[in-house]
Design a protein around this motif. Structure first.
Motif, PDB file in Angstrom:
ATOM      1  N   PRO A  43      10.178  -9.807   7.837  1.00 56.42           N
ATOM      2  CA  PRO A  43       9.295  -8.968   8.388  1.00 56.42           C
ATOM      3  C   PRO A  43       7.944  -8.782   7.841  1.00 56.42           C
ATOM      4  O   PRO A  43       7.512  -9.389   6.976  1.00 56.42           O
ATOM      5  CB  PRO A  43       9.981  -7.467   8.068  1.00 56.42           C
ATOM      6  CG  PRO A  43      10.737  -7.834   6.580  1.00 56.42           C
ATOM      7  CD  PRO A  43      10.902  -9.412   6.762  1.00 56.42           C
ATOM      8  N   ALA A  44       7.211  -8.087   8.693  1.00 51.74           N
ATOM      9  CA  ALA A  44       5.618  -8.178   8.336  1.00 51.74           C
ATOM     10  C   ALA A  44       5.325  -7.161   7.054  1.00 51.74           C
ATOM     11  O   ALA A  44       6.197  -6.056   6.919  1.00 51.74           O
ATOM     12  CB  ALA A  44       5.075  -7.635   9.691  1.00 51.74           C
ATOM     13  N   PRO A  45       4.359  -7.381   6.282  1.00 46.13           N
ATOM     14  CA  PRO A  45       4.137  -6.518   5.323  1.00 46.13           C
ATOM     15  C   PRO A  45       3.603  -5.337   5.719  1.00 46.13           C
ATOM     16  O   PRO A  45       2.838  -4.994   7.142  1.00 46.13           O
ATOM     17  CB  PRO A  45       2.972  -7.224   4.374  1.00 46.13           C
ATOM     18  CG  PRO A  45       2.402  -8.210   5.519  1.00 46.13           C
ATOM     19  CD  PRO A  45       3.403  -8.773   6.352  1.00 46.13           C
ATOM     20  N   LEU A  46       3.355  -4.343   4.954  1.00 48.11           N
ATOM     21  CA  LEU A  46       2.425  -3.006   5.144  1.00 48.11           C
ATOM     22  C   LEU A  46       1.093  -3.383   5.291  1.00 48.11           C
ATOM     23  O   LEU A  46       0.408  -2.823   6.573  1.00 48.11           O
ATOM     24  CB  LEU A  46       2.725  -2.066   4.373  1.00 48.11           C
ATOM     25  CG  LEU A  46       4.098  -1.462   3.792  1.00 48.11           C
ATOM     26  CD1 LEU A  46       3.789  -0.817   2.302  1.00 48.11           C
ATOM     27  CD2 LEU A  46       4.751  -0.682   4.652  1.00 48.11           C
ATOM     28  N   ARG A  47       0.498  -4.246   4.805  1.00 49.65           N
ATOM     29  CA  ARG A  47      -0.800  -4.603   5.037  1.00 49.65           C
ATOM     30  C   ARG A  47      -0.988  -6.355   4.578  1.00 49.65           C
ATOM     31  O   ARG A  47      -0.311  -6.519   3.594  1.00 49.65           O
ATOM     32  CB  ARG A  47      -1.731  -3.728   4.063  1.00 49.65           C
ATOM     33  CG  ARG A  47      -3.273  -4.022   3.949  1.00 49.65           C
ATOM     34  CD  ARG A  47      -3.844  -2.924   3.218  1.00 49.65           C
ATOM     35  NE  ARG A  47      -5.137  -3.156   2.718  1.00 49.65           N
ATOM     36  CZ  ARG A  47      -5.992  -2.597   1.814  1.00 49.65           C
ATOM     37  NH1 ARG A  47      -5.386  -1.677   1.060  1.00 49.65           N
ATOM     38  NH2 ARG A  47      -7.188  -3.198   1.598  1.00 49.65           N
TER      39      ARG A  47
END
Length: 84
Positions: free
Chosen positions: A30-34
């Motif tokens: 999944p994509a990171p928070l930032r």
């Protein structure tokens, strides 16, 4: 807890722009928070990703660049937030 993963590589001679483009094109699922990407002298590229996860969490990381793109093995570090 906020966890920051750092990935740093140094490009092979004359391949700094190519390494930077390669790092920017890598998707994490999944994509990171930032996520932030930096460059520095000597064709260094740094990618920092932030996650809401414990220190030991299994998280996606950028891989080693293709053969010949980097001067040496990638350096990787994990840091946990101590503020907030």
């Amino acid at each position: 807890m906020t966890l920051a993963l750092m990935w740093e590589a140094r490009a092979a001679e004359g391949r700094g722009p190519e390494l930077l483009a390669w790092a920017r094109s890598q998707e994490l699922t999944p994509a990171p928070l930032r996520r932030e990407t930096f460059r520095a002298p000597e064709d260094r590229v740094l990618v920092i990703t932030w996650w809401n996860a414990p220190y030991e969490a299994e998280l996606p990381e950028l891989p080693e660049p293709a053969d010949g793109l980097a001067r040496r093995a990638v350096h990787r570090w994990r840091f946990e937030s101590v503020d907030g």
